[in-house]
Design a protein around this motif. Structure first.
Motif, PDB file in Angstrom:
ATOM      1  N   MET A  58      80.667  29.378  21.439  1.00 40.42           N
ATOM      2  CA  MET A  58      81.370  29.662  20.188  1.00 40.42           C
ATOM      3  C   MET A  58      81.165  28.562  19.150  1.00 40.42           C
ATOM      4  O   MET A  58      81.822  28.567  18.110  1.00 40.42           O
ATOM      5  N   ASP A 162      84.482  29.997  14.685  1.00 40.89           N
ATOM      6  CA  ASP A 162      83.856  31.299  14.896  1.00 40.89           C
ATOM      7  C   ASP A 162      84.961  32.345  15.015  1.00 40.89           C
ATOM      8  O   ASP A 162      85.930  32.143  15.745  1.00 40.89           O
ATOM      9  N   ASN A 165      86.309  33.092  18.490  1.00 41.97           N
ATOM     10  CA  ASN A 165      86.823  31.998  19.321  1.00 41.97           C
ATOM     11  C   ASN A 165      88.358  32.015  19.307  1.00 41.97           C
ATOM     12  O   ASN A 165      89.020  31.200  18.660  1.00 41.97           O
ATOM     13  N   ALA A 188      75.828  33.489   9.850  1.00 39.80           N
ATOM     14  CA  ALA A 188      76.852  34.106  10.696  1.00 39.80           C
ATOM     15  C   ALA A 188      78.212  33.894  10.042  1.00 39.80           C
ATOM     16  O   ALA A 188      78.425  32.910   9.331  1.00 39.80           O
ATOM     17  N   ILE A 190      82.020  32.787   9.538  1.00 38.91           N
ATOM     18  CA  ILE A 190      82.809  31.655  10.002  1.00 38.91           C
ATOM     19  C   ILE A 190      84.142  31.685   9.269  1.00 38.91           C
ATOM     20  O   ILE A 190      84.185  32.056   8.100  1.00 38.91           O
TER      21      ILE A 190
END
Length: 197
Positions: A58, A162, A165, A188, A190
């Motif tokens: 993660m 993440d 997570n 990605a 976040i």
């Protein structure tokens, strides 16, 4: 150029400032843990931690090479001199076993929207535990000590997590971090969270 997040404890260095403001991390202690500054001898343990899928799954999704961990370790040492704050190695006091790294980070990541530079809330806060140390309350215990040190010196901090997570998101909420916005890092999603002292 002065740092973007000077501490209250030390004046911001000026261009050409020849000396360190805070050459090393203070030692912090909790009932079960001892937090100290990084030293080169921590490399093998840190490299093993960052090669463990339970750690990096993660946090970037891929293992860190020994070279990357070495650069990260040197950055951790240098941040104390450059900014007067930084991160700590976390060890079980009873065994001396390295179980993580956590603290303040000046990573200068290419995050959108940016979390450092002009208009920044504060420096980035991060926490990482070895796979074997997860789920035992160590992160909460160590972060309480880190925040007790940081709060009188730094008005606010930011963390990135993440979206998948869940344990880190729960810890961030317990520590007082609140979602500011969803951003992007390395293509990605976040989550960007902020906390005021």
């Amino acid at each position: 150029m002065p740092p973007s997040h000077p501490t209250d404890a030390s004046p911001a260095p000026q261009a050409g400032d020849p000396g360190p403001r805070h050459p090393q991390a203070p030692t912090l202690a909790t009932p079960r843990l001892t937090l100290t500054g990084h030293v080169p001898a921590d490399l093998d343990h840190c490299a093993a931690m960052w090669a463990d899928a339970r750690v990096y799954a993660m946090i970037g999704g891929s293992p860190r090479s020994r070279e990357e961990v070495w650069i990260r370790l040197l950055r951790s040492i240098g941040q104390w001199t450059a900014f007067g704050y930084g991160s700590w190695i976390v060890r079980e006091t009873a065994t001396g076993r390295l179980i993580g790294e956590m603290g303040l980070i000046e990573a200068r990541r290419a995050i959108l929207p940016p979390i450092d530079g002009p208009g920044a809330i504060g420096p980035e806060m991060g926490w990482t535990l070895t796979g074997d140390a997860q789920g035992q309350g160590y992160a909460s215990e160590a972060m309480a000590a880190v925040l007790a040190w940081a709060d009188p010196r730094i008005a606010a901090t930011t963390c990135i997590i993440d979206p998948g997570n869940a344990p880190s998101l729960r810890l961030a909420e317990r520590l007082g971090y609140r979602l500011r916005i969803e951003g992007r890092y390395r293509d990605a999603p976040i989550l960007i969270l902020d906390r005021r002292a």
